[in-house]
Design an enzyme around this catalytic site. Structure first.
Site, PDB file in Angstrom:
ATOM      1  N   GLU A  17      41.169  29.771  50.701  1.00 19.03           N
ATOM      2  CA  GLU A  17      39.920  29.416  50.253  1.00 19.03           C
ATOM      3  C   GLU A  17      39.991  28.003  49.817  1.00 19.03           C
ATOM      4  O   GLU A  17      40.449  28.034  48.460  1.00 19.03           O
ATOM      5  CB  GLU A  17      39.398  30.377  49.319  1.00 19.03           C
ATOM      6  CG  GLU A  17      39.123  31.983  49.894  1.00 19.03           C
ATOM      7  CD  GLU A  17      38.057  32.690  49.230  1.00 19.03           C
ATOM      8  OE1 GLU A  17      37.345  33.186  49.759  1.00 19.03           O
ATOM      9  OE2 GLU A  17      38.266  32.738  47.869  1.00 19.03           O
ATOM     10  N   LYS A  54      32.187  39.647  43.844  1.00 19.08           N
ATOM     11  CA  LYS A  54      32.167  39.099  42.473  1.00 19.08           C
ATOM     12  C   LYS A  54      31.492  39.649  41.433  1.00 19.08           C
ATOM     13  O   LYS A  54      31.611  41.046  41.585  1.00 19.08           O
ATOM     14  CB  LYS A  54      31.658  37.566  42.508  1.00 19.08           C
ATOM     15  CG  LYS A  54      32.372  36.717  43.857  1.00 19.08           C
ATOM     16  CD  LYS A  54      32.378  35.257  43.742  1.00 19.08           C
ATOM     17  CE  LYS A  54      32.965  34.756  45.137  1.00 19.08           C
ATOM     18  NZ  LYS A  54      33.043  33.221  45.113  1.00 19.08           N
ATOM     19  N   GLY A  92      31.073  28.482  47.425  1.00 16.79           N
ATOM     20  CA  GLY A  92      29.870  28.458  46.740  1.00 16.79           C
ATOM     21  C   GLY A  92      29.207  27.065  46.585  1.00 16.79           C
ATOM     22  O   GLY A  92      28.077  26.862  45.761  1.00 16.79           O
ATOM     23  N   GLU A 150      38.554  31.581  41.189  1.00 14.34           N
ATOM     24  CA  GLU A 150      37.822  31.788  40.077  1.00 14.34           C
ATOM     25  C   GLU A 150      38.951  32.504  39.017  1.00 14.34           C
ATOM     26  O   GLU A 150      38.795  32.226  37.792  1.00 14.34           O
ATOM     27  CB  GLU A 150      36.613  32.574  40.383  1.00 14.34           C
ATOM     28  CG  GLU A 150      35.628  31.983  41.187  1.00 14.34           C
ATOM     29  CD  GLU A 150      34.723  32.559  42.061  1.00 14.34           C
ATOM     30  OE1 GLU A 150      34.709  33.887  42.076  1.00 14.34           O
ATOM     31  OE2 GLU A 150      34.159  31.993  42.974  1.00 14.34           O
ATOM     32  N   HIS A 196      42.286  34.943  43.260  1.00 17.01           N
ATOM     33  CA  HIS A 196      40.988  34.178  43.624  1.00 17.01           C
ATOM     34  C   HIS A 196      41.193  33.180  42.872  1.00 17.01           C
ATOM     35  O   HIS A 196      41.471  33.133  41.589  1.00 17.01           O
ATOM     36  CB  HIS A 196      40.061  35.238  43.555  1.00 17.01           C
ATOM     37  CG  HIS A 196      38.517  34.553  44.243  1.00 17.01           C
ATOM     38  ND1 HIS A 196      37.886  33.413  43.549  1.00 17.01           N
ATOM     39  CD2 HIS A 196      38.190  34.800  45.331  1.00 17.01           C
ATOM     40  CE1 HIS A 196      36.885  33.053  44.239  1.00 17.01           C
ATOM     41  NE2 HIS A 196      37.111  33.755  45.514  1.00 17.01           N
ATOM     42  N   ASN A 229      33.357  39.491  49.179  1.00 13.05           N
ATOM     43  CA  ASN A 229      33.680  39.560  47.983  1.00 13.05           C
ATOM     44  C   ASN A 229      32.416  39.478  46.837  1.00 13.05           C
ATOM     45  O   ASN A 229      32.040  38.557  46.817  1.00 13.05           O
ATOM     46  CB  ASN A 229      34.733  38.541  47.593  1.00 13.05           C
ATOM     47  CG  ASN A 229      35.029  38.351  46.149  1.00 13.05           C
ATOM     48  OD1 ASN A 229      34.776  39.182  45.273  1.00 13.05           O
ATOM     49  ND2 ASN A 229      35.579  37.060  45.700  1.00 13.05           N
ATOM     50  N   SER A 289      31.966  29.459  51.633  1.00 11.96           N
ATOM     51  CA  SER A 289      30.510  29.403  52.053  1.00 11.96           C
ATOM     52  C   SER A 289      30.526  29.605  53.672  1.00 11.96           C
ATOM     53  O   SER A 289      29.994  28.991  54.555  1.00 11.96           O
ATOM     54  CB  SER A 289      30.256  27.647  52.292  1.00 11.96           C
ATOM     55  OG  SER A 289      30.017  27.426  50.936  1.00 11.96           O
TER      56      SER A 289
HETATM   57  P1  13P Z   1      31.169  31.889  48.956  1.00 11.80           P
HETATM   58  O1  13P Z   1      31.109  32.415  50.649  1.00 11.80           O
HETATM   59  O2  13P Z   1      30.090  32.469  48.274  1.00 11.80           O
HETATM   60  O3  13P Z   1      31.405  30.506  49.256  1.00 11.80           O
HETATM   61  O4  13P Z   1      32.421  32.400  48.290  1.00 11.80           O
HETATM   62  C1  13P Z   1      33.670  32.421  48.768  1.00 11.80           C
HETATM   63  C2  13P Z   1      34.606  33.379  48.091  1.00 11.80           C
HETATM   64  O5  13P Z   1      34.921  32.871  46.968  1.00 11.80           O
HETATM   65  C3  13P Z   1      35.016  34.437  48.768  1.00 11.80           C
HETATM   66  O6  13P Z   1      36.126  35.142  47.815  1.00 11.80           O
END
Ligand code: 13P
Length: 250
Positions: free
Chosen positions: A167, A11, A173, A97, A95, A9, A213
């Site tokens: 997740e 983003k 992150g 976010e 997601h 992903n 992560s």
């Molecule tokens: P990270 O791997 O950067 O922690 O992000 C995970 C994520 O949100 C994948 O959708």
């Protein structure tokens, strides 16, 4: 045996030219990988470039979000048919976010998932608890309520065509990945939710990815868990070498 999926992903990272550069480095590194499905979700504007450079490779392209209506006066939104026409085979839905910053709810997740399936896309439906939930011992409760309010609205046939990504928000992150045991426990619990709502057969066929992560140095431990059917990778999917290393451990 469930086939594993490693999805990246991106983003809000990478322009079209950065996307092309990534694929010229990444595609040769994973060209002989037959052990898992490989998916990359670029930002909307880079999807056509990604589809073009992924043609003839073993890499599928995904959207990062979708709207549930077919068309209409919905400024800024993208429909499932538009993603299909652009060459996407997958779409990420719900997601954290989007839940945190853009008002996504379990109800909109269900509507988007149905629309994506109707257009022939494979939805990757995300859920997971906040740190405060985990600290209060509410992880299962929260995951169950996201499951019940979201994908439980699907028919059994629709449910058999989705992927779920667990997740935990505290792991996204932050560099603080869930231990393989923590991830495994929640995956097992979600499978139980699927068995209760649909059937034991649906539960055992369901592919659940872990996200938060995931890095080249922790993927091996995570993939050693039978409950984990792959990973949804953020930061580490932006670098061709590190994402290829993750793919090689699936
Ligand atoms: P990270 O791997 O950067 O922690 O992000 C995970 C994520 O949100 C994948 O959708």
């Amino acid at each position: 045996m469930r086939r594993r999926v490693i999805a990246g992903n991106w983003k809000m990272f990478k322009t079209q030219s950065e996307t092309r550069a990534f694929f010229s480095a990444f595609a040769p590194l994973v060209g002989s990988s037959t052990n898992c499905d490989i998916v990359i979700a670029p930002p909307f504007t880079a999807i056509p470039a990604a589809v073009e450079v992924a043609k003839g490779t073993n890499i599928a392209i995904s959207g990062q979000d979708v709207f549930w209506e077919k068309d209409g006066a919905f400024t800024g939104e993208i429909s499932a048919n538009m993603l299909v026409e652009a060459g996407c085979r997958y779409v990420i839905i719900g997601h954290s976010e989007r839940r945190q910053f853009f008002g996504e709810t379990d109800e909109t997740v269900a509507k988007k998932t149905k629309a994506a399936l109707a257009a022939g896309l494979t939805p990757i439906v995300c859920l997971g608890e906040l740190l405060s939930h985990r600290e209060a011992g509410q992880t299962h409760h929260i995951c169950k309520s996201q499951f019940t309010g979201g994908v439980a609205a699907l028919t059994a046939d629709e449910f058999s065509r989705i992927l779920i990504a667990y997740e935990p928000v505290w792991a996204i992150g932050t560099g603080r990945t869930a231990t393989p045991e923590i991830a495994s426990d929640v995956h097992r619990f979600l499978r139980q939710c699927a068995a209760e709502r649909f059937s034991a057969a649906h539960a055992s066929a369901l592919r659940i990815l872990y996200g938060g992560s995931v890095k080249p140095d922790n993927i091996q431990g995570l993939m050693a868990q039978e409950e984990l059917d792959g990973a949804l990778v953020g930061g580490a999917s932006l670098d061709a070498k590190s994402f290829a290393t993750i793919v090689s451990f699936a």
